[in-house]
Design a protein around this motif. Structure first.
Motif, PDB file in Angstrom:
ATOM      1  N   ALA A  12      54.427  36.685  42.675  1.00 41.92           N
ATOM      2  CA  ALA A  12      55.293  37.449  41.769  1.00 41.92           C
ATOM      3  C   ALA A  12      54.714  38.844  41.545  1.00 41.92           C
ATOM      4  O   ALA A  12      55.459  39.834  41.518  1.00 41.92           O
ATOM      5  CB  ALA A  12      55.452  36.710  40.445  1.00 41.92           C
ATOM      6  N   TYR A  13      53.421  38.944  41.396  1.00 41.91           N
ATOM      7  CA  TYR A  13      52.750  40.228  41.168  1.00 41.91           C
ATOM      8  C   TYR A  13      52.990  41.185  42.330  1.00 41.91           C
ATOM      9  O   TYR A  13      53.217  42.381  42.125  1.00 41.91           O
ATOM     10  CB  TYR A  13      51.256  39.982  40.969  1.00 41.91           C
ATOM     11  N   LEU A  14      52.957  40.672  43.565  1.00 44.24           N
ATOM     12  CA  LEU A  14      53.165  41.506  44.751  1.00 44.24           C
ATOM     13  C   LEU A  14      54.623  41.550  45.204  1.00 44.24           C
ATOM     14  O   LEU A  14      54.939  42.227  46.184  1.00 44.24           O
ATOM     15  CB  LEU A  14      52.305  40.999  45.912  1.00 44.24           C
ATOM     16  N   ASP A  45      41.601  42.801  43.213  1.00 44.95           N
ATOM     17  CA  ASP A  45      41.629  42.732  44.682  1.00 44.95           C
ATOM     18  C   ASP A  45      43.039  42.965  45.216  1.00 44.95           C
ATOM     19  O   ASP A  45      43.222  43.631  46.242  1.00 44.95           O
ATOM     20  CB  ASP A  45      41.123  41.381  45.174  1.00 44.95           C
ATOM     21  N   LEU A  46      44.041  42.425  44.533  1.00 45.65           N
ATOM     22  CA  LEU A  46      45.426  42.624  44.955  1.00 45.65           C
ATOM     23  C   LEU A  46      45.799  44.103  44.862  1.00 45.65           C
ATOM     24  O   LEU A  46      46.445  44.636  45.763  1.00 45.65           O
ATOM     25  CB  LEU A  46      46.377  41.785  44.098  1.00 45.65           C
ATOM     26  N   ASP A  47      45.382  44.748  43.778  1.00 50.53           N
ATOM     27  CA  ASP A  47      45.668  46.176  43.610  1.00 50.53           C
ATOM     28  C   ASP A  47      45.001  47.010  44.699  1.00 50.53           C
ATOM     29  O   ASP A  47      45.628  47.903  45.276  1.00 50.53           O
ATOM     30  CB  ASP A  47      45.215  46.654  42.236  1.00 50.53           C
ATOM     31  N   LYS A  48      43.745  46.731  44.987  1.00 50.23           N
ATOM     32  CA  LYS A  48      43.021  47.471  46.030  1.00 50.23           C
ATOM     33  C   LYS A  48      43.684  47.266  47.392  1.00 50.23           C
ATOM     34  O   LYS A  48      43.870  48.209  48.155  1.00 50.23           O
ATOM     35  CB  LYS A  48      41.564  47.023  46.099  1.00 50.23           C
ATOM     36  N   TRP A  49      44.046  46.023  47.693  1.00 51.32           N
ATOM     37  CA  TRP A  49      44.683  45.716  48.965  1.00 51.32           C
ATOM     38  C   TRP A  49      46.019  46.451  49.080  1.00 51.32           C
ATOM     39  O   TRP A  49      46.321  47.043  50.110  1.00 51.32           O
ATOM     40  CB  TRP A  49      44.884  44.209  49.109  1.00 51.32           C
ATOM     41  N   ALA A  50      46.801  46.433  48.014  1.00 51.93           N
ATOM     42  CA  ALA A  50      48.119  47.080  48.035  1.00 51.93           C
ATOM     43  C   ALA A  50      47.965  48.587  48.279  1.00 51.93           C
ATOM     44  O   ALA A  50      48.758  49.172  49.022  1.00 51.93           O
ATOM     45  CB  ALA A  50      48.842  46.812  46.725  1.00 51.93           C
ATOM     46  N   GLN A  51      46.968  49.210  47.682  1.00 50.17           N
ATOM     47  CA  GLN A  51      46.735  50.641  47.889  1.00 50.17           C
ATOM     48  C   GLN A  51      46.414  50.949  49.355  1.00 50.17           C
ATOM     49  O   GLN A  51      46.791  51.984  49.878  1.00 50.17           O
ATOM     50  CB  GLN A  51      45.607  51.150  46.993  1.00 50.17           C
ATOM     51  N   GLN A  52      45.732  50.039  50.011  1.00 54.51           N
ATOM     52  CA  GLN A  52      45.359  50.226  51.427  1.00 54.51           C
ATOM     53  C   GLN A  52      46.565  50.096  52.347  1.00 54.51           C
ATOM     54  O   GLN A  52      46.508  50.499  53.492  1.00 54.51           O
ATOM     55  CB  GLN A  52      44.296  49.221  51.827  1.00 54.51           C
ATOM     56  N   GLN A  53      47.664  49.543  51.853  1.00 55.55           N
ATOM     57  CA  GLN A  53      48.857  49.327  52.672  1.00 55.55           C
ATOM     58  C   GLN A  53      49.794  50.537  52.643  1.00 55.55           C
ATOM     59  O   GLN A  53      50.860  50.509  53.244  1.00 55.55           O
ATOM     60  CB  GLN A  53      49.619  48.084  52.204  1.00 55.55           C
ATOM     61  N   LYS A  54      49.397  51.583  51.958  1.00 50.52           N
ATOM     62  CA  LYS A  54      50.224  52.769  51.805  1.00 50.52           C
ATOM     63  C   LYS A  54      50.585  53.348  53.174  1.00 50.52           C
ATOM     64  O   LYS A  54      49.730  53.496  54.038  1.00 50.52           O
ATOM     65  CB  LYS A  54      49.491  53.814  50.972  1.00 50.52           C
ATOM     66  N   VAL A  55      51.851  53.650  53.323  1.00 47.91           N
ATOM     67  CA  VAL A  55      52.357  54.236  54.567  1.00 47.91           C
ATOM     68  C   VAL A  55      52.571  55.724  54.323  1.00 47.91           C
ATOM     69  O   VAL A  55      53.202  56.121  53.352  1.00 47.91           O
ATOM     70  CB  VAL A  55      53.683  53.581  54.996  1.00 47.91           C
ATOM     71  N   THR A  56      52.031  56.538  55.223  1.00 50.20           N
ATOM     72  CA  THR A  56      52.187  57.990  55.055  1.00 50.20           C
ATOM     73  C   THR A  56      53.109  58.564  56.079  1.00 50.20           C
ATOM     74  O   THR A  56      53.453  57.976  57.047  1.00 50.20           O
ATOM     75  CB  THR A  56      50.824  58.696  55.139  1.00 50.20           C
TER      76      THR A  56
END
Length: 56
Positions: A12-14, A45-56
């Motif tokens: 749910a968070y993601l 950890d979920l927040d850090k992982w999500a930030q790494q998934q950023k598409v530019t």
């Protein structure tokens, strides 16, 4: 103190499905933990992982 989420809470968070969490967490390198045979995730950890998934 870090809070741990169960699979349903983390999904749910993601905004993904429970099935995705089980199937893809390992594949996509999401940090995960097992306590008493249950899969858990840290919010930080979920927040850090999500930030790494950023598409530019």
């Amino acid at each position: 103190m870090s809070r741990y989420l169960g699979v349903d809470e983390a999904a749910a968070y993601l905004a993904v499905s429970r099935r995705w969490m089980y199937r893809e967490s390992r594949r996509h390198g999401l940090p995960r933990y097992y306590f008493g045979g249950k899969l858990r995730f840290k919010i930080i950890d979920l927040d850090k992982w999500a930030q790494q998934q950023k598409v530019t």
